[in-house]
Design an enzyme around this catalytic site. Structure first.
Site, mmCIF file in Angstrom:
data_model
loop_
_atom_site.group_PDB
_atom_site.id
_atom_site.type_symbol
_atom_site.label_atom_id
_atom_site.label_comp_id
_atom_site.label_asym_id
_atom_site.label_seq_id
_atom_site.Cartn_x
_atom_site.Cartn_y
_atom_site.Cartn_z
ATOM 1 N N ASN A 1 -3.672 1.434 -3.937
ATOM 2 C CA ASN A 1 -4.901 0.715 -4.314
ATOM 3 C C ASN A 1 -5.617 1.312 -5.525
ATOM 4 O O ASN A 1 -5.526 2.513 -5.738
ATOM 5 C CB ASN A 1 -5.856 0.711 -3.116
ATOM 6 C CG ASN A 1 -5.483 -0.382 -2.138
ATOM 7 O OD1 ASN A 1 -5.137 -1.488 -2.536
ATOM 8 N ND2 ASN A 1 -5.540 -0.062 -0.859
ATOM 9 N N ASP B 1 -2.543 -8.165 4.944
ATOM 10 C CA ASP B 1 -3.654 -9.056 5.303
ATOM 11 C C ASP B 1 -3.105 -10.370 5.866
ATOM 12 O O ASP B 1 -3.627 -10.925 6.828
ATOM 13 C CB ASP B 1 -4.523 -9.317 4.064
ATOM 14 C CG ASP B 1 -4.956 -8.010 3.433
ATOM 15 O OD1 ASP B 1 -5.800 -7.334 4.031
ATOM 16 O OD2 ASP B 1 -4.413 -7.649 2.375
ATOM 17 N N HIS C 1 -7.049 -7.092 -1.771
ATOM 18 C CA HIS C 1 -6.903 -6.393 -0.486
ATOM 19 C C HIS C 1 -8.178 -5.562 -0.274
ATOM 20 O O HIS C 1 -8.235 -4.382 -0.584
ATOM 21 C CB HIS C 1 -5.662 -5.497 -0.543
ATOM 22 C CG HIS C 1 -5.562 -4.556 0.613
ATOM 23 N ND1 HIS C 1 -5.355 -4.980 1.896
ATOM 24 C CD2 HIS C 1 -5.668 -3.207 0.690
ATOM 25 C CE1 HIS C 1 -5.322 -3.942 2.704
ATOM 26 N NE2 HIS C 1 -5.518 -2.853 1.992
#
Ligand code: NAX
Length: 273
Positions: A131, A159, A187
């Site tokens: 991320n 998800d 996300h």
């Protein structure tokens, strides 16, 4: 049997990789008859940990696993690879500003993108997990101009799986009976899980998700917030972020990129005819 393919996983000493490497090495992603050379890339302080991961992979005695190469060098990690799963990234530390996090990750994904450009096969499929995954993916792709940009994607499948599973549990069916769920956005807790086009197979009959669930208030309320906040809920309960489910989602995502989804396969067949 086919020639082995070369697959690199970065962040290979981390907790997601610990679940992921086993699944890849036993054939869950690239097929049960596809031999694999696994390359484990992490940063220099993690090399002793990587040695432990290598020993465990060896001790699994997996027939498809031809070689495991631990390294902290991108020129070794990305050499002639067929698939790259970029899990490693700089985590947000206490007191760290978002811009500092971005700066650290820009440096990592620029370097890895440039290394992909220089050393990987031009057909390489790249999945970015670390991320902020969307941003990191864009940076890696921009830094690898000789590799088609459609070969790059980032992980939203966790998800998606969370959303499918929530709907499936509500309807009392298994998760493979739910399809066409969409996750819009990043996300993060601002994502929007969308079931307006989703279908649920209940007892052999395919129904729109709203008709199958029969609870609009739940679909418009708790369903959305549960999926949005699932990562935080797992951290609160486990005191660690999602790892097993993240690894499963990575496997699902890469397998679908590699082989195509059922719907895509059908389309391809139709085009051939
Ligand atoms: P860990 O902290 O357990 O492992 C990360 C590993 O990456 C460490 O071993 C670290 O040394 C390594 N690393 C750092 N910089 C590196 C570099 N330049 N090259 C190679 N390796 C490097 O984290 P983990 O729980 O495994 O999570 C990894 C990443 O996945 C995090 O960024 C996390 O936010 C992200 N996630 C993304 C998800 C998504 O849906 N996109 C879901 C799961 C996960 O939260």
């Amino acid at each position: 049997m086919a020639e082995p393919i070369r697959v690199v996983v970065t962040g290979a000493a981390g907790q997601i990789a610990y679940s992921l490497l086993y699944s890849i090495a036993k054939g869950d992603v690239f097929g049960k008859d596809q031999p694999i050379i696994l390359i484990l890339l992490d940063i220099p302080p993690m090399l002793p940990v990587l040695d432990g991961v290598v020993m465990e992979l060896q001790d699994c005695a997996l027939p498809l696993l031809r070689e495991v190469i631990p390294t902290d060098k991108v020129e070794v990690g990305f050499k002639d690879i067929d698939a790259a799963i970029l899990v490693g990234s700089m985590p947000r530390k206490e007191g760290m500003e978002r811009k500092d996090l971005l700066k650290a990750n820009v440096a990592i994904f620029k370097t890895q993108g440039a290394a992909l450009d220089k050393y990987a096969k031009k057909t390489v499929k790249v999945l970015v997990v670390g991320n902020p995954a969307n941003t990191n993916c864009l940076i890696a792709s921009k830094s690898a101009p000789s590799i088609p940009k459609e070969n790059f994607s980032c992980l939203t499948r966790l998800d998606h799986n969370r959303a499918c599973s929530q709907v499936a549990m509500r309807c009392g069916v298994s998760s493979n009976n739910v399809k066409n769920v969409i996750i819009w956005g990043n996300h993060s807790s601002t994502q929007y899980p969308d079931v307006h086009h989703a279908k649920v197979n209940v007892g052999g009959a395919e129904k729109a998700a709203y008709d199958a669930v029969k609870n609009d208030a739940w679909l418009r309320g708790d369903f959305i917030s549960t999926v949005q906040q699932r990562g935080a809920a797992v951290i609160k309960a486990r005191k660690l972020s999602s790892a097993m489910s993240a690894a499963k989602a990575i496997c699902d995502h890469m397998r679908d990129i590699w082989f195509g989804t059922k719907e895509v396969s059908v389309c391809r067949k139709e085009i051939k005819l």
